[in-house]
Design a protein around this motif. Structure first.
Motif, PDB file in Angstrom:
ATOM      1  N   ASP A   1       0.856  -1.180   0.000  1.00 38.01           N
ATOM      2  CA  ASP A   1       0.000   0.000   0.000  1.00 38.01           C
ATOM      3  C   ASP A   1       0.895   1.233   0.000  1.00 38.01           C
ATOM      4  O   ASP A   1       1.760   1.380   0.867  1.00 38.01           O
TER       5      ASP A   1
ATOM      6  N   ARG B   1       0.991  -5.987   1.017  1.00 37.16           N
ATOM      7  CA  ARG B   1      -0.322  -6.590   0.791  1.00 37.16           C
ATOM      8  C   ARG B   1      -0.232  -8.035   0.310  1.00 37.16           C
ATOM      9  O   ARG B   1      -1.117  -8.838   0.592  1.00 37.16           O
TER      10      ARG B   1
ATOM     11  N   GLU C   1      -4.145  -0.879  -9.041  1.00 32.82           N
ATOM     12  CA  GLU C   1      -4.882   0.125  -8.286  1.00 32.82           C
ATOM     13  C   GLU C   1      -5.772   0.997  -9.158  1.00 32.82           C
ATOM     14  O   GLU C   1      -6.438   1.900  -8.660  1.00 32.82           O
TER      15      GLU C   1
ATOM     16  N   VAL D   1     -16.055  -1.947  -6.437  1.00 31.65           N
ATOM     17  CA  VAL D   1     -16.154  -2.013  -4.984  1.00 31.65           C
ATOM     18  C   VAL D   1     -15.943  -3.431  -4.481  1.00 31.65           C
ATOM     19  O   VAL D   1     -15.293  -3.654  -3.465  1.00 31.65           O
ATOM     20  N   ASP D   2     -16.495  -4.412  -5.181  1.00 36.55           N
ATOM     21  CA  ASP D   2     -16.344  -5.811  -4.791  1.00 36.55           C
ATOM     22  C   ASP D   2     -16.540  -6.683  -6.017  1.00 36.55           C
ATOM     23  O   ASP D   2     -16.664  -6.198  -7.137  1.00 36.55           O
TER      24      ASP D   2
ATOM     25  N   ALA E   1     -10.608  -6.085  -6.894  1.00 34.37           N
ATOM     26  CA  ALA E   1     -11.235  -5.429  -5.751  1.00 34.37           C
ATOM     27  C   ALA E   1     -11.221  -6.329  -4.523  1.00 34.37           C
ATOM     28  O   ALA E   1     -10.988  -5.868  -3.401  1.00 34.37           O
ATOM     29  N   VAL E   2     -11.473  -7.623  -4.725  1.00 38.18           N
ATOM     30  CA  VAL E   2     -11.445  -8.571  -3.609  1.00 38.18           C
ATOM     31  C   VAL E   2     -10.060  -8.599  -2.980  1.00 38.18           C
ATOM     32  O   VAL E   2      -9.916  -8.600  -1.750  1.00 38.18           O
ATOM     33  N   TYR E   3      -9.034  -8.606  -3.814  1.00 43.81           N
ATOM     34  CA  TYR E   3      -7.660  -8.612  -3.302  1.00 43.81           C
ATOM     35  C   TYR E   3      -7.360  -7.319  -2.540  1.00 43.81           C
ATOM     36  O   TYR E   3      -6.782  -7.345  -1.439  1.00 43.81           O
ATOM     37  N   LEU E   4      -7.746  -6.166  -3.102  1.00 44.40           N
ATOM     38  CA  LEU E   4      -7.453  -4.885  -2.460  1.00 44.40           C
ATOM     39  C   LEU E   4      -8.244  -4.707  -1.169  1.00 44.40           C
ATOM     40  O   LEU E   4      -7.756  -4.073  -0.226  1.00 44.40           O
ATOM     41  N   ASN E   5      -9.466  -5.241  -1.120  1.00 43.16           N
ATOM     42  CA  ASN E   5     -10.282  -5.109   0.094  1.00 43.16           C
ATOM     43  C   ASN E   5      -9.764  -5.973   1.236  1.00 43.16           C
ATOM     44  O   ASN E   5      -9.927  -5.627   2.408  1.00 43.16           O
ATOM     45  N   ASP E   6      -9.155  -7.095   0.893  1.00 44.47           N
ATOM     46  CA  ASP E   6      -8.675  -8.012   1.932  1.00 44.47           C
ATOM     47  C   ASP E   6      -7.335  -8.609   1.519  1.00 44.47           C
ATOM     48  O   ASP E   6      -7.239  -9.787   1.181  1.00 44.47           O
TER      49      ASP E   6
END
Length: 262
Positions: A185, A192, A204, A209-210, A215-220
């Motif tokens: 990050d 990450r 990036e 959003v999901d 997006a799944v990788y960036l969210n978690d």
């Protein structure tokens, strides 16, 4: 949102193009991950999976290029000899003596060009771990992202080894190619995960959003719980100025709570 903050009109067009529930374009073009590296009679190590991944099949293009262009999977040549091609360019002086390699096109009068073609035979014996092969010993035809990174005792190399031991040596996003990039990050400096060079490109820029894999990788992120700091994550003055401009464009600081933490 943060990526597009300095270009609101671009953000509007991008959001209009990406429908809810969609996913980012899959940039993965490799047919398969290499399982081993085998020493050919040309003195170089070559990547092999179900076939030699760096060879030129009968139809005149590497398999990974054919798949990227949406063409039919090309047939492989017989295992006895695998065709290789490499475009060579070099600078010459007024007397025609070679000076150094060149990336310029053949239209430059000081550049010479040659298509090198050779056939490689390999033994049926088991190969070695591709990550153990030094850079000068690797086949120059295979895409760089197919090769695992060489072992290193640098801070990044040690961090990459730790992630590979914890999560496996393959990319945390596609799960196919070798993980060669330590993704982090850029705002808090936390690592990450381990990504391949293909998935790391444009990661990036994902505006979903999901549901989208990016997006799944960036969210978690898989490695965020380890709280590992990227070795050179300290922002430069220039980067901080860009951050201030984006905050002004957004009208709020999305990292205010993060900055207030001790």
């Amino acid at each position: 949102m943060w990526v597009w903050a300095l270009n609101p009109s671009g953000l509007e067009h991008a959001l209009a193009r990406i429908r809810p529930g969609g996913v980012c374009t899959n940039r993965q073009t490799a047919p398969e991950a290499p399982s081993e590296a085998v020493l050919g009679d040309d003195g170089r190590f070559h990547l092999r999976g179900s076939r030699m991944l760096c060879s030129i099949p009968e139809r005149g293009m590497p398999e990974w290029v054919a798949l990227r262009q949406g063409r039919e999977r090309p047939r492989s040549e017989p295992l006895a000899a695998w065709r290789h091609e490499a475009q060579l360019r070099w600078w010459v002086d007024e007397e025609g003596r070679a000076l150094r390699s060149a990336s310029q096109t053949i239209t430059d009068p000081n550049v010479r060009e040659l298509m090198a073609v050779w056939h490689v035979t390999v033994p049926d014996d088991a190969g070695v771990d591709p990550g153990s092969v030094l850079l000068p010993q690797r086949c120059p035809v295979a895409p760089a992202y197919l090769w695992p990174p060489t072992r290193s005792t640098s801070p990044i190399g040690m961090l990459r080894s730790r992630l590979a031991q914890r999560f496996g040596p393959r990319c945390s996003l596609c799960g196919v190619l070798p993980g060669s990039v330590v993704d982090h990050d850029h705002f808090d400096g936390l690592v990450r995960g381990l990504l391949c060079a293909v998935c790391n490109t444009g990661l990036e820029s994902c505006l979903h959003v999901d549901r989208c894999p990016r997006a799944v990788y960036l969210n978690d992120p898989p490695a965020v719980a380890l709280r590992l700091n990227y070795p050179s994550a300290r922002k430069t003055v220039k980067e901080l100025r860009h951050a201030e401009r984006r905050i002004a464009a957004l009208g709020f600081d999305p990292f205010e709570l993060l900055r207030s933490k001790p």
